[in-house]
Design a protein around this motif. Structure first.
Motif, PDB file in Angstrom:
ATOM      1  N   CYS B  37      38.923  34.002  36.551  1.00  0.00           N
ATOM      2  CA  CYS B  37      39.166  35.930  36.776  1.00  0.00           C
ATOM      3  C   CYS B  37      38.245  36.231  36.092  1.00  0.00           C
ATOM      4  O   CYS B  37      37.312  37.251  36.287  1.00  0.00           O
ATOM      5  CB  CYS B  37      40.905  36.605  35.871  1.00  0.00           C
ATOM      6  SG  CYS B  37      42.125  35.653  37.176  1.00  0.00           S
ATOM      7  N   THR B 198      46.646  37.425  42.189  1.00  0.00           N
ATOM      8  CA  THR B 198      46.561  36.683  40.462  1.00  0.00           C
ATOM      9  C   THR B 198      45.405  37.970  40.257  1.00  0.00           C
ATOM     10  O   THR B 198      45.743  39.459  39.321  1.00  0.00           O
ATOM     11  CB  THR B 198      46.044  36.294  40.185  1.00  0.00           C
ATOM     12  OG1 THR B 198      47.725  35.058  40.382  1.00  0.00           O
ATOM     13  CG2 THR B 198      45.877  36.253  38.383  1.00  0.00           C
ATOM     14  N   ARG B 202      45.642  41.955  37.985  1.00  0.00           N
ATOM     15  CA  ARG B 202      44.860  42.332  36.722  1.00  0.00           C
ATOM     16  C   ARG B 202      44.349  42.953  36.917  1.00  0.00           C
ATOM     17  O   ARG B 202      43.077  43.387  36.047  1.00  0.00           O
ATOM     18  CB  ARG B 202      44.279  40.525  35.885  1.00  0.00           C
ATOM     19  CG  ARG B 202      45.176  39.782  36.197  1.00  0.00           C
ATOM     20  CD  ARG B 202      44.563  38.583  35.562  1.00  0.00           C
ATOM     21  NE  ARG B 202      43.414  37.844  34.802  1.00  0.00           N
ATOM     22  CZ  ARG B 202      42.728  38.102  33.536  1.00  0.00           C
ATOM     23  NH1 ARG B 202      43.964  37.370  33.548  1.00  0.00           N
ATOM     24  NH2 ARG B 202      42.085  37.929  33.131  1.00  0.00           N
TER      25      ARG B 202
END
Lengths: 409, 465
Positions: B37, B198, B202
């Motif tokens: 990420c 995800t 985030r």
């Protein structure tokens, strides 16, 4: 880190053929003698009998050879890709490859017919024809008796060497578990695979494609190879089922491994269909006379039925039949399909070889049946003889625990 | 020296019998998430990124400018003339379609074969597949000349009752490549959904939350969702598997159904498939080696992953070499004078330079990978990858151009010369490919986080079964 797996808890730890080995060997040898004997008896007296016998003999020989080559490929591939799942199955393949030297001896009648200049099988064995025919004359550097003999010796020499090497090392690992042995087998597998690819391709060209010496197809080696794999996986499933029926190996080969073997049987059935279609479609489409000749014989007269039987029987029906998870995880269903595919593979070779004997009528009788039973007997006898004193599973292979525990999704 | 040899032998022994962990270092689940990420969440791109992007975007601009020029002027802007009416356009098409095959093989066949090492590279390779197919589709698309009628490629009912020729492999191509593109896209996207979720969870800005949220399709990671996801993944893998074979087989039919010497040979379908996987893996190496250093995920895409890919390159390179050899042998064995001439002409004729580039790059250069040192050295593998990519482009060039330039009638022979537009459009397609790829690196999860976590040792605290 190497676990000892020679003793498995429970009763199902019988991993030896034991006294069944000699019985099985004798039965196999008997089948071989009777089968080939009957084939010879019914043909050799008759008109054109030698040609008929030799074609039936070559058909049966190719059948046994293809299964044995499939087994050799399986062993090579196992080491080449460092496989785990196939460890419990590998010994069966190693034992099957023990047939190579015997097959070489049984190849001698075929070689003899060529060396004697008799075109009973291969028209190109006729030296006069090779000089008179303009097209064949161009191929004389390749299609001649001496070079054929040299090539055959190289093929069988390499196959035997590879088979003996992998079987010896693997059996040595039973006694003394060692990662060194695994490593050396993995190292030899890569060049071994290259040797396998080249020898199998040219053997297919020499033993089968050159029955029609004017015909050629670049994919032919792969076509033959696809059949080898189909027949090997079917044989492995049948052998495993029969061994388990006699109480052997039951703790080692779980339904998960049958499922895996079934997947490969399905995959190579599909692969065979893909290769067969590619070969046929491209030749049909371009419609060039020297190529279509071969298919014309197979699409007309009685052979059209054999061609259709292959299309449906070797591809479409088993494709549907083997697709489901259930078919691969049910021993009875899988056994049926394995036996069925062995029959279809026989039909495939029959379709490849026999039109060279009679281009109009598919002949089937005691000659074909007898020689096939004979060569199956040869395989059984070689398998039993090679397996007489050894474990039927690579009991100390470091990957064995993976093979025992791996599950399908 | 001796200790080194001993150590490498010991590690070879260990590898022969054990399955080492694929992810290196003391990795936790959250560390994987942070790494993957982190790349997309950086407020600014890493240094040099936009320079690179600018360069590839310029090339893309060049591509579309030249396409505009071609549409306005006609396909004569290319070097295609009698007797070579098919040249770089089809070469580029086959080249790009082939590149995509590594992605499909990794996502489908390696999945069915339980090759867990695929998890670190599959997202990457699948993205590459999609971008390569886009580049591929451009070339036949503009080659039709009257591009406003390009929809005639599809069998659409119309008042003139005019249909494409269903017996033409060019039409089969439309279906084969179309199916391939849609299934690959579906597979890539579906695999990405948990990771997109995800990203959504985030995301710091509303825009990002919204956009990633849309594409995450409301993924919550519930037990039931995961169950369905796994089933769908397995099914898609099974559906994609025949596609690995079919697409390039159909592409090979474009040539092999004809009677042109050097084109018509039955080994073409499997030979093209092997070549496509070969070229595709080389492209994965070309992209992943710099990317893992640049974005810092060497612990996720490890030397082992690269080595495995190099082994696939070696194996498929040998298959391609096998096909060249069998083709050559049978051209002789068949006894047909034209076929024999076509092959001698390839090796010794005016295009011999292209033929020997092909042989050196495709057959000889991957033989370096017999050496473990070459397989594990990033520089060496990158160079071999480059050679293979060049070689595979030349393979298509050799097939297409040498056969057409000298056919049955010596009176109609010719020598093909590309124009600047040919060069520009090929360079432009590389630019488009890299531009899309850079955008992917910046905004999407480059590594399949969820899948990588599933193969880490922590995921199997009670054994691997």
């Amino acid at each position: 880190m190497i676990a000892q797996h020679t003793e498995t808890p429970g009763s199902a730890n019988d991993v030896h053929l034991g006294c069944a080995a000699s019985k099985l060997r004798n039965v196999g040898a008997l089948l071989a003698v009777i089968g080939i004997g009957v084939a010879a008896f019914v043909t050799l007296g008759a008109e054109n009998g030698v040609r008929h016998f030799m074609h039936a003999y070559l058909l049966a020989f190719s059948y046994a050879l293809s299964i044995t080559l499939g087994a050799l490929f399986f062993v090579l591939l196992h080491h080449l890709v460092r496989a785990g799942w196939s460890t419990t199955v590998r010994r069966i393949a190693e034992l099957l490859t023990a047939a190579f030297p015997v097959l070489f001896i049984l190849f001698l009648p075929i070689l003899g017919s060529v060396m004697a200049g008799k075109p009973v099988l291969f028209p190109w064995a006729d030296v006069q024809l090779m000089h008179d025919d303009h097209l064949l004359h161009k191929k004389i550097a390749y299609l001649n008796a001496n070079f054929f003999a040299v090539r055959a010796a190289i093929y069988f020499g390499l196959w035997t060497l590879l088979a003996v090497y992998f079987r010896k090392k693997s059996i040595a690992q039973d006694a003394a578990p060692s990662a060194e042995l695994s490593l050396s087998m993995q190292r030899v597998s890569a060049p071994g695979m290259i040797a396998f690819a080249l020898t199998t391709t040219f053997a297919a060209f020499d033993f089968i494609m050159s029955l029609t010496p004017t015909w050629f197809s670049t994919i032919f080696g792969i076509y033959f190879f696809a059949g080898c794999l189909v027949s090997f996986f079917a044989t492995a499933i049948l052998l495993m089922v029969s061994l388990q029926a006699s109480g052997r190996l039951t703790a080692y080969v779980t339904i998960e491994r049958f499922h895996d073997l079934g997947k490969f049987l399905f995959a190579f059935t599909f692969f065979w269909g893909y290769i067969a279609f590619s070969q046929f479609m491209l030749i049909w489409y371009a419609n060039i006379p020297e190529e279509t000749e071969w298919f014309l014989h197979r699409l007309n007269h009685g052979w059209a039925y054999a061609s259709l039987a292959l299309l449906f029987g070797h591809f479409i029906i088993p494709f549907v039949g083997l697709m489901s998870r259930h078919a691969k995880r049910n021993r009875k269903v899988l056994t049926f399909w394995a036996g069925y595919m062995l029959l279809m593979h026989w039909l495939d070779l029959y379709w490849l070889v026999m039109p060279a004997y009679d281009a109009e009528t598919p002949v089937f009788g005691a000659a074909e049946l007898g020689s096939t039973i004979g060569f199956v007997g040869v395989l059984i006898a070689c398998f039993a003889h090679a397996g007489r004193n050894v474990s039927l599973v690579a009991a100390n292979d470091p990957m064995l625990s993976e093979s025992l525990s791996l599950q399908n999704q | 020296m001796n200790t080194v040899a001993l150590n490498s032998h010991a590690s070879a022994l260990l590898e022969a019998t054990e399955r080492p962990h694929l992810v290196q270092g003391e990795q936790t689940f959250s560390a994987v998430t942070e790494t993957v990420c982190g790349i997309a969440e950086r407020p600014t791109a890493p240094p040099g990124f936009w320079w690179l992007f600018g360069f590839t975007a310029c090339l893309t601009g060049l591509l579309f400018t030249l396409i505009g020029y071609l549409i306005v002027t006609g396909v004569g802007v290319w070097g295609n003339r009698s007797p070579v009416f098919w040249a770089w356009d089809i070469v580029n098409f086959v080249f790009w379609v082939g590149i995509g095959h590594a992605g499909t093989l990794i996502s489908a066949i390696l999945f069915l074969l339980r090759q867990k090492w695929r998890t670190s590279i599959n997202r990457f390779a699948e993205a590459m597949t999609i971008f390569a197919v886009i580049c591929a589709a451009l070339f036949p698309g503009v080659h039709v000349g009257r591009i406003w009628l390009a929809y005639w490629l599809f069998p659409l009912p119309n008042q003139m009752s005019m249909w494409p020729n269903f017996r033409s492999p060019l039409l089969w191509d439309v279906f084969a490549v179309g199916t391939y593109a849609s299934v690959s896209l579906l597979f890539w996207y579906m695999g990405m959904i948990p990771d997109l979720a995800t990203f959504r969870d985030r995301a710091k800005t509303h825009t990002k939350k919204f956009v990633y949220g849309i594409f995450a399709l409301g993924w919550r990671g519930s037990n039931r969702q995961w169950h369905r996801y796994e089933r769908a993944y397995l099914l898609l893998a099974a559906i994609s598997t025949p596609l690995v074979l079919s697409v390039h087989s159909v592409v090979s039919f474009d040539f092999a159904v004809s009677q042109v010497p050097g084109w018509h040979t039955t080994i073409f379908p499997p030979y093209f498939v092997a070549g496509a996987i070969f070229g595709g893996f080389a492209m994965v190496i070309l992209l992943v080696v710099p990317a893992r250093a640049y974005f810092g995920f060497k612990h996720l895409v490890t030397t082992r992953h690269l080595e495995n890919m190099n082994k696939v390159i070696l194996a498929t390179g040998c298959m391609v070499g096998y096909a060249y050899a069998v083709e050559f042998f049978v051209a002789w064995y068949g006894g047909n004078g034209y076929e024999r001439f076509a092959f001698m002409n390839r090796a010794l004729g005016p295009y011999a330079w292209a033929y020997w580039i092909m042989i050196s790059c495709n057959v000889i250069s991957p033989q370096l990978f017999w050496s473990r040192r070459a397989r594990t050295s990033p520089i060496m593998m990158w160079i071999v990858g480059l050679f293979v990519t060049i070689g595979m482009w030349f393979e298509r060039f050799v097939i297409v151009v040498t056969s057409l330039s000298r056919d049955y009638l010596p009176g109609s022979w010719g020598y093909f010369e590309p124009t600047l537009v040919d060069f520009g459009m090929f360079a432009g397609s590389c630019g488009l490919f890299l531009t899309l790829f850079l955008l992917f690196c910046r905004f999407l999860p480059m590594i399949a986080m969820a899948e990588v976590k599933a193969i880490m040792p922590q995921a199997h605290a009670h054994g691997d079964h």
